[in-house]
Design a protein around this motif. Structure first.
Motif, PDB file in Angstrom:
ATOM      1  N   SER A  46       0.831  -1.213   0.000  1.00 17.85           N
ATOM      2  CA  SER A  46       0.000   0.000   0.000  1.00 17.85           C
ATOM      3  C   SER A  46       0.863   1.258   0.000  1.00 17.85           C
ATOM      4  N   LEU A  47       1.878   1.274   0.847  1.00 17.76           N
ATOM      5  CA  LEU A  47       2.756   2.443   0.905  1.00 17.76           C
ATOM      6  C   LEU A  47       3.575   2.605  -0.377  1.00 17.76           C
ATOM      7  N   MET A  48       3.950   1.498  -0.993  1.00 18.78           N
ATOM      8  CA  MET A  48       4.667   1.579  -2.267  1.00 18.78           C
ATOM      9  C   MET A  48       3.761   2.157  -3.349  1.00 18.78           C
ATOM     10  N   VAL A 106      10.764   4.476 -11.589  1.00 15.79           N
ATOM     11  CA  VAL A 106      10.333   4.268 -10.206  1.00 15.79           C
ATOM     12  C   VAL A 106       9.239   3.208 -10.155  1.00 15.79           C
ATOM     13  N   GLY A 107       8.305   3.268 -11.092  1.00  9.98           N
ATOM     14  CA  GLY A 107       7.240   2.276 -11.146  1.00  9.98           C
ATOM     15  C   GLY A 107       7.781   0.871 -11.358  1.00  9.98           C
ATOM     16  N   ALA A 108       8.742   0.737 -12.266  1.00  8.45           N
ATOM     17  CA  ALA A 108       9.332  -0.588 -12.537  1.00  8.45           C
ATOM     18  C   ALA A 108      10.052  -1.132 -11.309  1.00  8.45           C
ATOM     19  N   ASP A 135       7.687  15.446 -13.422  1.00  9.45           N
ATOM     20  CA  ASP A 135       7.225  15.690 -14.787  1.00  9.45           C
ATOM     21  C   ASP A 135       8.008  14.912 -15.847  1.00  9.45           C
ATOM     22  N   LYS A 136       8.949  14.099 -15.445  1.00 13.04           N
ATOM     23  CA  LYS A 136       9.726  13.296 -16.388  1.00 13.04           C
ATOM     24  C   LYS A 136       9.120  11.890 -16.474  1.00 13.04           C
ATOM     25  N   LEU A 137       8.570  11.574 -17.622  1.00 11.10           N
ATOM     26  CA  LEU A 137       7.890  10.301 -17.807  1.00 11.10           C
ATOM     27  C   LEU A 137       8.823   9.113 -17.600  1.00 11.10           C
TER      28      LEU A 137
END
Length: 151
Positions: A106-108, A128-130, A120-122
């Protein structure tokens, strides 16, 4: 005498010797491992007060370093009434309880949402998502319970 009892407690409290680190003989390395253990114990103590800082991962690192430097300190960490059970569960079985998994995931997710809203950098959002997905899969696939209810 006290040291022998603590070491005996360590050997009795662990169901497997493969997770018990061997203490180092070099005095300088022992002090280095003690410093690492102390640093991560301090971070864990801060994590008790600050909800954004985890406690158990820092204690796992501290117990590893303590095991290299001082069996007595490792035994003390493993026997702590609050933090000892999850530490023993991880060291002995690689297990994380369901509540901790849910909280971590949940915290992640919330952290990634915050990154998504503020960065703003895709490519950075994707990186970070990966990373969070990789760590999340690792956490989610750890066993939840041990064979013995006392662990």
């Amino acid at each position: 005498m006290r040291h022998e009892r603590i070491c005996q407690h360590v050997s009795m409290s662990s169901s497997s010797t493969k997770h018990r680190p061997q203490a180092v003989n070099n005095r300088g390395l022992r002090w280095l491992y003690r410093a690492v253990a102390g640093f991560f114990i301090a971070l864990a103590a801060i994590g008790v007060v600050l909800p954004v800082l985890p406690t158990t991962p820092f204690l796992i690192i501290a117990a590893w370093a303590a095991g290299k430097a001082s069996p007595a300190l490792r035994a003390k960490l493993r026997s702590h009434p609050t933090y000892g059970p999850p530490l023993r569960r991880w060291q002995d079985h690689g297990a994380i309880n369901r509540r901790a998994k849910i909280l971590a995931l949940s915290l992640m997710t919330a952290s990634w949402g915050l990154v998504w809203l503020t960065v703003d950098k895709l490519w950075l959002i994707g990186l970070v998502g990966a990373i969070l997905v990789t760590v999340g899969v690792f956490i989610a696939t750890r066993p939840e319970q041990t064979d013995r209810p006392g662990d």
